[in-house]
Scaffold this motif. Structure first.
Motif, short mmCIF file in Angstrom:
data_model
loop_
_atom_site.label_atom_id
_atom_site.label_comp_id
_atom_site.label_asym_id
_atom_site.label_seq_id
_atom_site.Cartn_x
_atom_site.Cartn_y
_atom_site.Cartn_z
N VAL A 1 10.67 0.47 -6.08
CA VAL A 1 11.36 1.26 -6.96
C VAL A 1 10.20 1.64 -8.02
O VAL A 1 9.96 2.81 -8.34
N LYS A 2 9.45 0.70 -8.29
CA LYS A 2 8.00 1.04 -9.05
C LYS A 2 7.17 1.86 -8.52
O LYS A 2 6.62 2.90 -9.20
N ASP A 3 6.86 1.67 -7.14
CA ASP A 3 6.06 2.42 -6.41
C ASP A 3 6.53 3.88 -6.34
O ASP A 3 5.88 4.90 -6.43
N GLU A 4 7.88 4.29 -6.16
CA GLU A 4 8.57 5.46 -5.92
C GLU A 4 8.37 6.18 -7.13
O GLU A 4 8.51 7.44 -7.08
N ALA A 5 8.65 5.54 -8.61
CA ALA A 5 8.41 6.23 -9.68
C ALA A 5 7.14 6.79 -10.00
O ALA A 5 7.00 7.77 -10.76
N SER A 6 5.98 6.19 -9.36
CA SER A 6 4.63 6.65 -9.70
C SER A 6 3.69 6.45 -8.47
O SER A 6 2.87 5.76 -8.37
N ASP B 1 1.45 7.93 -7.20
CA ASP B 1 0.14 8.38 -7.29
C ASP B 1 -0.92 7.12 -7.63
O ASP B 1 -2.09 7.05 -7.33
N LEU B 2 -0.23 6.14 -8.23
CA LEU B 2 -0.85 5.10 -8.68
C LEU B 2 -1.38 3.95 -7.20
O LEU B 2 -2.28 3.41 -7.29
N GLY B 3 -0.21 3.88 -6.59
CA GLY B 3 -0.64 3.03 -5.34
C GLY B 3 -0.13 1.59 -5.78
O GLY B 3 -0.64 0.97 -6.45
N LEU B 4 0.57 1.08 -4.78
CA LEU B 4 1.27 -0.25 -4.51
C LEU B 4 1.63 -0.64 -3.34
O LEU B 4 2.50 0.28 -2.64
N ARG B 5 1.30 -1.53 -2.79
CA ARG B 5 1.66 -2.13 -1.27
C ARG B 5 1.90 -3.51 -1.49
O ARG B 5 1.21 -4.28 -2.08
N ALA B 6 2.84 -3.83 -0.71
CA ALA B 6 3.14 -5.44 -0.64
C ALA B 6 3.45 -5.76 1.02
O ALA B 6 4.01 -5.18 1.39
N PHE B 7 3.04 -7.14 1.15
CA PHE B 7 2.78 -7.62 2.45
C PHE B 7 3.38 -8.95 2.28
O PHE B 7 2.98 -9.77 1.61
N VAL B 8 4.07 -9.34 3.37
CA VAL B 8 4.81 -10.57 3.53
C VAL B 8 4.47 -11.28 4.98
O VAL B 8 4.57 -10.69 5.79
N TRP B 9 3.95 -12.42 4.50
CA TRP B 9 3.61 -13.33 5.84
C TRP B 9 4.48 -14.80 5.73
O TRP B 9 4.82 -15.18 4.67
N ASN B 10 4.74 -15.43 6.96
CA ASN B 10 5.27 -16.62 6.87
C ASN B 10 4.49 -17.63 6.53
O ASN B 10 3.27 -17.76 6.57
N ILE B 11 4.95 -18.87 5.90
CA ILE B 11 4.02 -19.77 5.25
C ILE B 11 4.59 -21.05 6.47
O ILE B 11 5.64 -21.56 6.22
#
Length: 97
Positions: A76-81, A83-93
Motif C-alpha cells: 500500500v505504501k509503495d503504491e501510494a508513492s 516513484d520513491l521505490g520500495l521492494r520487499a523480499f522473503v526467504w525461509n529461515i
C-alpha cells in the motif's frame, strides 16, 4: 520463520519502522546509505552530486503469520508513492539460534 528484506528510499525511513511495529515486529537490522538502482523503472540512488538520494534496507526475521500483513502494508505504501521505490523480499529461515 521468514527473513524479510526491505529495500527502500531514505525518505521512507521511519515509516518502514512504523510498519514493522504495527505488525508486532520488534527486532530488525537496518543499513543506511545503500546505493543502487531499481530493476524496473527505478532512478539511481548513488549519494552523489548527480544522484543524491540513497536507499536504506532492513532485514527482519518474522513469524510466518506476520509476513502477509506486513507485505500488504508495504505494498500500500509503495503504491501510494511509486516513484520513491520500495521492494520487499522473503526467504525461509531453516535454522536460527
Amino acid at each position: 520463520m521468514k527473513a524479510v528484506f526491505i529495500s527502500y528510499n531514505q525518505a521512507y525511513n521511519e515509516e518502514i519502522v512504523e510498519v514493522l511495529e504495527s505488525c508486532g515486529q520488534r527486532g530488525f537490522t537496518r543499513w543506511e546509505g545503500i546505493q543502487g538502482k531499481g530493476g524496473f523503472n527505478g532512478q539511481p540512488r548513488f549519494g552523489s552530486h548527480a544522484w543524491p538520494e540513497q536507499n536504506h534496507a532492513i532485514l527482519a526475521v518474522v513469524k510466518d503469520e506476520k509476513v502477509e500483513p506486513m507485505l500488504e502494508k508495504l505494498r500500500v505504501k509503495d503504491e501510494a508513492s511509486p516513484d520513491l521505490g520500495l521492494r520487499a523480499f522473503v526467504w525461509n529461515i531453516d535454522t536460527m539460534y
